[in-house]
Design a protein around this motif. Structure first.
Motif, PDB file in Angstrom:
ATOM      1  N   TRP A   1      39.819  41.776  37.489  1.00  0.00           N
ATOM      2  CA  TRP A   1      39.147  42.991  37.911  1.00  0.00           C
ATOM      3  C   TRP A   1      40.202  44.091  37.920  1.00  0.00           C
ATOM      4  N   ASN A   2      40.149  44.960  36.932  1.00  0.00           N
ATOM      5  CA  ASN A   2      41.091  46.073  36.895  1.00  0.00           C
ATOM      6  C   ASN A   2      40.419  47.259  36.219  1.00  0.00           C
ATOM      7  N   PRO A   3      39.735  48.077  36.986  1.00  0.00           N
ATOM      8  CA  PRO A   3      38.950  49.179  36.431  1.00  0.00           C
ATOM      9  C   PRO A   3      39.779  50.112  35.551  1.00  0.00           C
ATOM     10  N   GLU A   4      41.089  50.307  35.888  1.00  0.00           N
ATOM     11  CA  GLU A   4      41.898  51.226  35.085  1.00  0.00           C
ATOM     12  C   GLU A   4      42.066  50.720  33.661  1.00  0.00           C
TER      13      GLU A   4
ATOM     14  N   TYR B   1      36.354  44.226  34.063  1.00  0.00           N
ATOM     15  CA  TYR B   1      35.393  44.079  35.160  1.00  0.00           C
ATOM     16  C   TYR B   1      34.940  42.625  35.289  1.00  0.00           C
TER      17      TYR B   1
ATOM     18  N   GLU C   1      36.142  50.558  46.978  1.00  0.00           N
ATOM     19  CA  GLU C   1      36.345  51.228  45.703  1.00  0.00           C
ATOM     20  C   GLU C   1      35.342  52.329  45.426  1.00  0.00           C
TER      21      GLU C   1
ATOM     22  N   ALA D   1      35.924  55.744  42.899  1.00  0.00           N
ATOM     23  CA  ALA D   1      35.191  55.634  41.635  1.00  0.00           C
ATOM     24  C   ALA D   1      34.468  56.939  41.302  1.00  0.00           C
TER      25      ALA D   1
ATOM     26  N   HIS E   1      33.165  52.334  36.260  1.00  0.00           N
ATOM     27  CA  HIS E   1      33.632  51.701  37.500  1.00  0.00           C
ATOM     28  C   HIS E   1      32.531  51.771  38.555  1.00  0.00           C
ATOM     29  N   TYR E   2      31.963  52.957  38.676  1.00  0.00           N
ATOM     30  CA  TYR E   2      30.867  53.227  39.612  1.00  0.00           C
ATOM     31  C   TYR E   2      29.711  52.271  39.350  1.00  0.00           C
TER      32      TYR E   2
ATOM     33  N   ALA F   1      29.874  49.445  37.795  1.00  0.00           N
ATOM     34  CA  ALA F   1      30.294  48.055  38.038  1.00  0.00           C
ATOM     35  C   ALA F   1      30.134  47.701  39.514  1.00  0.00           C
TER      36      ALA F   1
END
Lengths: 313, 252
Positions: free
Chosen positions: A54-57, A61, A269, A273, A279-280, A282
């Motif tokens: 899990w690493n949105p940057e 996801y 998060e 986000a 990200h939002y 997710a």
């Protein structure tokens, strides 16, 4: 206005109100899924559910760590709360004198009504510290701490529902058993508990639902690290089956490490986000997972309860 | 075969809190006979029945004075094992109360808790069901749920369940009050069979039933036993005025 018309009016007003409640639920579900759907245009559903990173940057996801930690914390809570809660319910329903029953019921109801953040504060100050000091860990914010706090929170549910279902076992069953020379213990074990079991089970399932959905207490004591143990990652890989034993061996170790629950991830998060971004979306998808779990649990609990009423009559 | 008294009750008094529910009751219950207890509702006949297997112990605030002698032994002595006592004195309740399990398991329940082995269990179950005149109706569905039986069958199942622990005495607390006339008739016939092996005490508010089935009858009124005699004598030639008033339907 004649009576018939008045009756009809009352009926339609009540109908509208009752429909409203269902409609609100429906809208929430639609909204939730609608916000989550954007993620699945970019990431496949399986990659999302079983992905371990899990690493949105970096656009990763994988929700599995959160699911895993949520389930671990809940299982731990059950292991603590089921024996405690069921035996407490048996005591209150079958053994305790009337005054003790009258005194404990409001206390248990109060316990259920305490805001969860209070449990979290208690956990942070007492349990986390206790675990850190007594087990000499780097941090006391662990799955174990989460399990203990969740256990305390679901205990009132398990106790009150189990107690209700034990007390609703017809008295004639108990008398019939005792009149045949069964001891109280035999009567409890062979007649009362089996008859009350569906109700107790439903209470446990409701407790699981509460534990999975709990946010404020968990976020304070779990440590909020989504790094999963290596074994669990391997388990999802190709050589899955061979590592099952390894995983079981590592259960104690996992319990003493920090984790991050589904609910915590959404809470922590959502601020950073970007609204409408991937990200939002997710995070809403995490919400969908949570919703599906609690939905299934509540349907299962209702089903079990409805069946039990048939068998006892 | 008349071999004397199975149970002798001596100066039995019972209080529910301040309510003096049984007053100086004296009664002999003969072996292998049916003793009926009649009287209007609330006269204490069911309370009295529950004294014989100490089921009143389960009610809070009950105080009991006097003696109940089972074959000469006072069952209210301090060191009496209530569990063993209830194994000797079975009870059939007003409303059929089979457990929510299979027919077989219902009958096997008593023997199992009293340690009857698996091998003998089938025999005990079959014999008990036969003695309760239920075997023919259920022999092909012993694993079926007991609660699916009709009311009359359920009550005979409860009788079979009581027989399975091989008691000496069986107490019946208005066993037919929830049943239809045909089921009632079956159970009354059954009682005549059962008295060959067991001593029977039956509480009933149906006077015709008492007259039909019993050998001895006791009449209770307001916690006192007004009259006790052979059933025939009590119904045809009562000594006390209250008894006559009750059996002729002038009150109650």
């Amino acid at each position: 206005m004649n009576h018939q018309k008045r009756e009809d009016l009352v009926k339609s007003v009540l109908f509208v109100f009752s429909i409203t409640a269902s409609l609100i639920l429906l809208l929430i579900i639609i909204f939730l899924f609608n916000e989550a759907i954007r993620l699945f245009q970019e990431v496949s559903f399986l990659d999302f559910l079983f992905g371990t990173k899990w690493n949105p940057e970096q656009g990763l996801y994988g929700a599995f760590p959160f699911v895993f930690f949520s389930i671990m914390a809940t299982l731990g809570a059950l292991i603590i709360a089921i024996p405690l809660g069921v035996s407490c319910a048996v005591f209150l329903a079958e053994i305790a004198p009337g005054w003790a029953r009258d005194a404990t019921r409001p206390v248990i109801e109060l316990l259920a009504g305490i805001p969860s953040i209070i449990y979290g504060l208690f956990g942070l100050v007492i349990i986390v510290r206790f675990i850190k000091v007594s087990l000499e860990l780097a941090t006391g914010e662990t799955i174990l701490a989460g399990s203990i706090i969740l256990a305390a929170m679901i205990l009132p549910i398990i106790i009150s529902i189990s107690q209700d279902s034990i007390e609703s076992v017809p008295k004639s069953f108990k008398l019939g058993s005792l009149a045949m020379g069964a001891t109280n213990w035999q009567t409890l074990r062979k007649i009362i508990l089996p008859t009350a079991l569906p109700g107790i089970f439903a209470g446990i399932i409701l407790g699981v639902g509460r534990a999975m959905g709990e946010t404020m207490a968990v976020v304070l004591v779990l440590g909020n690290s989504e790094n999963m143990p290596e074994v669990v990652k391997q388990l999802l890989g190709k050589e899955g089956s061979s590592t099952v034993m390894q995983l079981i061996n590592q259960v104690p170790e996992i319990l003493f490490k920090p984790g991050e629950a589904l609910t915590s991830a959404i809470l922590l998060e959502m601020g950073p986000a970007q609204v409408g971004g991937l990200h939002y979306s997710a995070l809403f998808a995490l919400g969908v997972i949570l919703f599906c779990i609690t939905f299934v649990l509540s349907v299962a609990s209702n089903y079990i309860l409805s069946r039990s009423q048939i068998s006892v009559r | 075969m008349d071999d004397g008294n199975e149970i002798e009750i001596r100066d039995l008094n019972l209080w529910y809190g301040d309510n003096h529910a049984l007053k100086d009751v004296n009664l002999d219950i003969r072996k292998n006979r049916i003793t009926a207890l009649i009287g209007p509702s609330g006269c204490g006949k069911s309370t009295f029945l529950r004294c014989i297997n100490r089921m009143n112990d389960l009610i809070e605030g009950v105080k009991i004075k006097g003696e109940v002698l089972l074959n000469g032994e006072n069952i209210y002595k301090k060191d009496v094992d209530v569990v063993a006592l209830r194994k000797r004195i079975g009870q059939v309740f007003q409303k059929p109360n089979p457990f929510p399990m299979s027919i077989y398991d219902n009958v096997a329940y008593g023997p199992r808790i009293h340690g009857v082995g698996k091998k003998e269990l089938d025999g005990v179950v079959e014999k008990s069901l036969k003695d309760a005149a239920l075997w023919r109706e259920v022999s092909d569905r012993l694993e079926g749920a007991a609660l699916d039986l009709s009311g009359g069958q359920q009550q005979r199942l409860c009788i079979a369940r009581a027989l399975a622990i091989r008691p000496d005495v069986i107490l019946f607390d208005e066993p037919c009050s929830a049943l239809d006339p045909i089921s009632t008739h079956k159970i009354e016939d059954l009682l005549q069979e059962l008295k060959k092996k067991y001593t029977i005490v039956i509480v009933t508010h149906n006077m015709q039933q008492a007259a039909r089935v019993s050998d001895y009858t006791g009449f209770f009124l307001l916690g006192e036993m007004i009259e006790f005699n052979r059933t025939r004598v009590l119904f045809e030639n009562p000594e006390m005025e209250q008894t006559e008033d009750y059996i002729t339907g002038r009150f109650g």
